[in-house]
Design an enzyme around this catalytic site. Structure first.
Site, PDB file in Angstrom:
ATOM      1  N   MET A   1       0.796  -1.365   0.246  1.00  0.00           N
ATOM      2  CA  MET A   1       0.113  -0.392   0.089  1.00  0.00           C
ATOM      3  C   MET A   1       1.046   1.320   0.048  1.00  0.00           C
ATOM      4  O   MET A   1       1.870   1.045   0.458  1.00  0.00           O
ATOM      5  CB  MET A   1      -0.858  -0.325   1.076  1.00  0.00           C
ATOM      6  N   GLY A   2       0.243   2.709  -0.442  1.00  0.00           N
ATOM      7  CA  GLY A   2       1.188   3.687  -0.531  1.00  0.00           C
ATOM      8  C   GLY A   2       2.128   3.886  -1.616  1.00  0.00           C
ATOM      9  O   GLY A   2       2.575   4.565  -2.259  1.00  0.00           O
ATOM     10  N   CYS A   3       2.199   2.619  -3.401  1.00  0.00           N
ATOM     11  CA  CYS A   3       2.586   2.597  -4.249  1.00  0.00           C
ATOM     12  C   CYS A   3       1.249   3.106  -5.089  1.00  0.00           C
ATOM     13  O   CYS A   3       1.047   3.177  -5.081  1.00  0.00           O
ATOM     14  CB  CYS A   3       3.600   1.602  -4.753  1.00  0.00           C
ATOM     15  N   ALA A   4       1.726   4.171  -6.383  1.00  0.00           N
ATOM     16  CA  ALA A   4       1.018   4.398  -7.215  1.00  0.00           C
ATOM     17  C   ALA A   4       0.516   3.276  -8.404  1.00  0.00           C
ATOM     18  O   ALA A   4      -0.384   2.612  -8.882  1.00  0.00           O
ATOM     19  CB  ALA A   4       1.173   5.663  -8.309  1.00  0.00           C
ATOM     20  N   SER A   5       1.579   2.636  -8.154  1.00  0.00           N
ATOM     21  CA  SER A   5       2.230   1.372  -9.631  1.00  0.00           C
ATOM     22  C   SER A   5       2.051   0.416  -8.377  1.00  0.00           C
ATOM     23  O   SER A   5       1.676   0.248  -6.963  1.00  0.00           O
ATOM     24  CB  SER A   5       3.099   1.634  -9.890  1.00  0.00           C
TER      25      SER A   5
END
Length: 140
Positions: A46-50
């Site tokens: 979680m917390g990744c754009a990809s």
């Protein structure tokens, strides 16, 4: 897969960001594909754009196990960042991982200053997840 020492050494020869960017993408291409059955919501970072997935295996001493990681992403540059994170942390004892701040290494090789804030945040999310897993397993 390249070792962290090889990556640091290779970065030292690359002066401009475009060359480094291409190298990060090459590292991602060399990363083994994560099987689809491991691309689950529980392995998703979680917390990744990809989309990024991390899988942790433990071995050895239950009080301070050696952790190995597999990872993958649906974006080329992020996949390369996953490869660098895995080279930094995989194969170390949980206590070492919990104490190791990868961002010191990333700064030293000039990786972070040219990343977008989204990619930097995603990188931080990967590192935080790995270190948190190590803290939990070292304390278990």
């Amino acid at each position: 897969m390249a070792s962290l020492d090889e990556i640091i050494d290779d970065f030292s020869f690359l002066d401009d960001w475009e060359d480094r960017y291409r190298y990060v993408i090459e590292l991602g291409k060399a990363l083994p594909n994560l099987p689809d059955d491991k691309k689950t919501s529980e392995n998703k970072v979680m917390g990744c754009a990809s989309q990024v997935w991390l899988v942790t295996q433990t071995a050895g001493d239950p009080e301070n196990p050696v952790l190995t990681f597999e990872g993958d992403s649906d974006a080329h540059i992020v996949r390369g960042l996953v490869a660098i994170v895995l080279a930094t942390y995989s194969g170390k004892k949980a206590s070492e991982i919990a104490a190791l701040d990868a961002f010191e290494i990333f700064s030293k090789i000039g990786l972070v200053e040219n990343l977008s804030s989204q990619r930097s945040n995603g990188l931080r999310s990967m590192v935080n997840r790995i270190r948190e897993e190590a803290r939990v397993r070292a304390a278990a």
